[in-house]
Design a protein around this motif. Structure first.
Motif, PDB file in Angstrom:
ATOM      1  N   UNK A   1       0.798  -1.330   0.082  1.00 29.08           N
ATOM      2  CA  UNK A   1       0.016  -0.212  -0.044  1.00 29.08           C
ATOM      3  C   UNK A   1       0.849   1.480  -0.169  1.00 29.08           C
ATOM      4  N   UNK A   2       1.594   1.708   0.902  1.00 26.45           N
ATOM      5  CA  UNK A   2       2.599   2.757   0.932  1.00 26.45           C
ATOM      6  C   UNK A   2       3.557   2.812  -0.178  1.00 26.45           C
ATOM      7  N   UNK A   3       4.072   1.435  -0.650  1.00 22.48           N
ATOM      8  CA  UNK A   3       5.148   1.611  -1.871  1.00 22.48           C
ATOM      9  C   UNK A   3       4.384   1.923  -3.168  1.00 22.48           C
ATOM     10  N   UNK A   4       2.971   1.780  -3.178  1.00 26.59           N
ATOM     11  CA  UNK A   4       2.460   1.992  -4.550  1.00 26.59           C
ATOM     12  C   UNK A   4       2.008   3.536  -4.587  1.00 26.59           C
ATOM     13  N   UNK A   5       2.196   4.180  -3.437  1.00 28.73           N
ATOM     14  CA  UNK A   5       2.041   5.595  -3.611  1.00 28.73           C
ATOM     15  C   UNK A   5       3.553   6.404  -3.458  1.00 28.73           C
ATOM     16  N   UNK A   6       4.569   5.776  -2.838  1.00 25.72           N
ATOM     17  CA  UNK A   6       5.871   6.623  -2.755  1.00 25.72           C
ATOM     18  C   UNK A   6       6.454   6.301  -4.085  1.00 25.72           C
ATOM     19  N   UNK A   7       6.624   5.356  -4.931  1.00 23.58           N
ATOM     20  CA  UNK A   7       7.639   5.311  -6.014  1.00 23.58           C
ATOM     21  C   UNK A   7       6.892   6.019  -7.359  1.00 23.58           C
ATOM     22  N   UNK A   8       5.468   5.986  -7.628  1.00 22.44           N
ATOM     23  CA  UNK A   8       5.007   6.997  -8.630  1.00 22.44           C
ATOM     24  C   UNK A   8       5.246   8.233  -8.177  1.00 22.44           C
ATOM     25  N   UNK A   9       5.249   8.610  -6.870  1.00 17.08           N
ATOM     26  CA  UNK A   9       5.459  10.101  -6.696  1.00 17.08           C
ATOM     27  C   UNK A   9       7.137  10.419  -6.930  1.00 17.08           C
ATOM     28  N   UNK A  10       7.889   9.559  -6.666  1.00 15.31           N
ATOM     29  CA  UNK A  10       9.206   9.719  -7.001  1.00 15.31           C
ATOM     30  C   UNK A  10       9.418   9.985  -8.532  1.00 15.31           C
ATOM     31  N   UNK A  11       8.965   9.055  -9.234  1.00 11.36           N
ATOM     32  CA  UNK A  11       9.033   9.377 -10.776  1.00 11.36           C
ATOM     33  C   UNK A  11       8.493  10.584 -11.327  1.00 11.36           C
ATOM     34  N   UNK A  12       7.368  10.952 -10.402  1.00 12.76           N
ATOM     35  CA  UNK A  12       6.689  12.023 -11.131  1.00 12.76           C
ATOM     36  C   UNK A  12       7.706  13.489 -10.726  1.00 12.76           C
ATOM     37  N   UNK A  13       8.326  13.541  -9.595  1.00  5.34           N
ATOM     38  CA  UNK A  13       9.178  14.515  -9.228  1.00  5.34           C
ATOM     39  C   UNK A  13      10.312  14.441 -10.063  1.00  5.34           C
ATOM     40  N   UNK A  14      10.808  13.122 -10.403  1.00  5.59           N
ATOM     41  CA  UNK A  14      12.089  13.236 -10.909  1.00  5.59           C
ATOM     42  C   UNK A  14      11.775  13.487 -12.468  1.00  5.59           C
ATOM     43  N   UNK A  15      10.907  12.872 -13.178  1.00  2.11           N
ATOM     44  CA  UNK A  15      10.763  13.297 -14.546  1.00  2.11           C
ATOM     45  C   UNK A  15      10.252  14.681 -14.606  1.00  2.11           C
ATOM     46  N   UNK A  16       9.934  15.391 -13.586  1.00  2.00           N
ATOM     47  CA  UNK A  16       9.285  16.622 -13.590  1.00  2.00           C
ATOM     48  C   UNK A  16      10.518  17.747 -13.499  1.00  2.00           C
ATOM     49  N   UNK A  17      11.745  17.101 -13.364  1.00  2.00           N
ATOM     50  CA  UNK A  17      12.959  17.887 -13.275  1.00  2.00           C
ATOM     51  C   UNK A  17      13.726  17.773 -11.963  1.00  2.00           C
ATOM     52  N   UNK A  18      13.528  17.298 -11.075  1.00  2.00           N
ATOM     53  CA  UNK A  18      14.085  17.380  -9.665  1.00  2.00           C
ATOM     54  C   UNK A  18      15.073  16.027  -9.768  1.00  2.00           C
TER      55      UNK A  18
END
Length: 537
Positions: A470-487
């Motif tokens: 449950x928490x992992x399915x939230x965490x990793x998409x959020x990571x990619x969203x931030x990384x692909x967004x330029x962070x």
């Protein structure tokens, strides 16, 4: 010496050393260590320190003559760990903070650095600080990775240059039996040192209490979650003070020397038992986690960044591997469960990439054969599966994939198989239980994570404990969203952890268990298990 007859003890040890025709023999080096100890007992710190520097030179000569097998080299740092600890202690007694820092670098991750230097030597971009190969290459077992180069360790100037390149403050540790030595290296060249007077045994006890997923003594565990290993993760509601204790031991002694800007980067070089600590979860006296102040990533040694090769541009392709069917059976254990959350995780990640950039292997398609064929062409490789970590035999650890074939180890992506891959990935994500876990060698990186790092992957995101769906399915998409967004990677992981932490605090993360619907607490067990190893950019 036990009788306090130091002059006679010194004469005896001098006599013993005079018979050492081969000065790099272990017993001859041990005799010189004894001579340094005798000098220290007599109160002659300068003589003890000088003798210990001779010892370190002999150890370096011995290192240069090792059989060129990575497997054989891995135990070398453990053999001489106490010797480096004594040298560091003597240098700090003399006020030589910079020299002690360089000694700490000489005592860590040597097998891994040699392996990285050997890999780089085959390319035009080979690291300039590597030295020539030992003359015993023909003695290496053919099944072991060849480690042909003796890598020079980082000097203080190298560490300052690394801090400047990374726009980061280096936070470097050395753990001895009686204490923890800590250094900070700022991008502007400022170097500070502190000592935490905590014995290794006490530190290890704190780390076990923090990172072991078990109910609190008061019985506050109300339910359990299935993880991506073979364990059940208990849900513990009561806050655990151990994270504050670890902060006081590991960060508070140098807190005044750390950046004041929110979101600044810390590059952490752990040692010994600290390899299994997610520093983001350390909590200060005001109740703030370290992740609320800094973006962190870890490296096995300061010299690692002389051999890692960050990619010049963002990757344009990703391989997503999730919830394999027909995974291997483990003798004497229940079958590995399917992971529906893993499939949901990669589906969410796939939506963040252009359609043509994604290769998705899930269920029956997630076989070992397909992964070995597709992984070398990808810029990012993401595994959402079970990890089986063998503490007593790290080489037998594996990521579980689908079995395509009748080989005894079919479906087991072991370190040996990983090391044979010709990966060109900028990032590997191991969304599996304890994928950075296992018993580390003197390199400070264990099993699966080490295999990817030693294969030339500059950044690996892996887990230091069991993680739940449950928490992992939230965490990793959020990571990619931030990384692909330029962070950058370190900031993107921090942003994802902060978002998940906020959701946990607001009661927005709930799971269904055998006891019904349960809202997950903010315990670090649910958000801090993923760590970034290697390049933070």
């Amino acid at each position: 010496a036990r009788l306090g007859r130091w002059s006679l003890a010194a004469q005896e040890i001098d006599e013993a050393i005079s018979h050492c025709a081969e000065t790099t023999r272990v017993d001859c080096i041990g005799a010189r260590i004894e001579r340094a100890s005798i000098a220290l007992a007599r109160g002659d710190v300068a003589a003890a320190a000088a003798e210990q520097q001779t010892v370190l030179g002999l150890i370096e000569a011995q290192h240069a003559s090792l059989v060129t097998s990575d497997f054989m080299k891995q135990g070398f740092a453990d053999l001489w760990g106490p010797t480096y600890s004594l040298a560091i202690d003597l240098q700090l007694r003399q006020g030589d903070v910079r020299g002690a820092l360089e000694t700490a670098e000489r005592g860590r991750s040597r097998a891994l650095l040699d392996l990285l230097a050997s890999r780089n030597a085959a390319s035009p971009a080979s690291a300039p600080i590597a030295t020539s190969a030992p003359a015993t290459a023909s003695l290496a077992p053919p099944a072991s990775r060849q480690s042909l180069i003796v890598a020079r360790t980082a000097r203080v100037d190298d560490l300052v240059a690394t801090a400047a390149r990374l726009h980061s403050t280096l936070l470097i540790y050395w753990v001895s039996d009686s204490r923890i030595d800590i250094w900070t290296v700022a991008p502007d060249g400022e170097i500070h040192n502190a000592v935490s007077a905590v014995p290794r045994a006490r530190l290890s006890s704190l780390i076990r209490a923090a990172t072991t997923s078990r109910p609190a003594a008061s019985g506050t565990a109300v339910a359990g979650l299935q993880t991506r290993g073979v364990q059940t993760l208990p849900i513990v509601v009561a806050p655990r003070p151990v994270w504050r204790e670890l902060y006081d031991v590991l960060v508070q002694p140098v807190a005044r020397d750390l950046p004041r800007i929110a979101g600044a980067r810390l590059t952490i070089v752990p040692h010994g038992p600290l390899a299994g600590v997610p520093f983001a979860a350390l909590r200060d006296r005001s109740g703030r986690y370290l992740v609320e102040r800094y973006a962190t990533h870890v490296a096995p040694a300061g010299a690692f960044f002389d051999y890692s090769i960050p990619r010049a541009s963002r990757p344009s392709s990703v391989l997503l591997v999730a919830d394999p069917a027909d995974v291997p059976r483990i003798a004497g254990e229940a079958p590995l469960a399917r992971l529906p959350g893993a499939d949901a995780e990669v589906q969410a990640i796939a939506q963040l990439w252009p359609a043509g950039a994604v290769t998705l292997l899930a269920g029956a398609a997630a076989t070992e054969t397909r992964v070995l064929a597709d992984a070398p062409r990808q810029g990012v490789v993401h595994f959402a599966t079970h990890a089986i970590v063998r503490d007593t035999n790290p080489a037998a650890s594996f990521l579980a994939l689908g079995r395509a074939g009748d080989a005894p180890d079919a479906g087991e992506l072991t370190p040996a198989k990983i090391e044979q891959l010709s990966l060109d990935a900028d990032l590997v994500v191991l969304s599996a239980c304890r994928s950075a876990g296992g018993t580390p060698t003197g390199d400070g990186v264990a099993a699966l994570a080490r295999a990817f790092i030693s294969s030339g992957v500059p950044s690996v995101i892996a887990t230091v404990w069991d993680v739940a769906d449950a928490p992992t399915t939230r965490l990793l998409p959020a990571f990619y969203r931030a990384w692909l967004g330029g962070a950058d990677k370190a900031s993107a992981l921090r942003a994802a952890q902060l978002q998940l932490l906020a959701d946990l605090r607001a009661g927005r993360v709930a799971v269904h268990t055998k006891l019904g619907r349960v809202v997950l607490p903010e315990d670090p067990m649910f958000w801090a298990g993923f760590v970034l190893i290697g390049e933070g950019e």
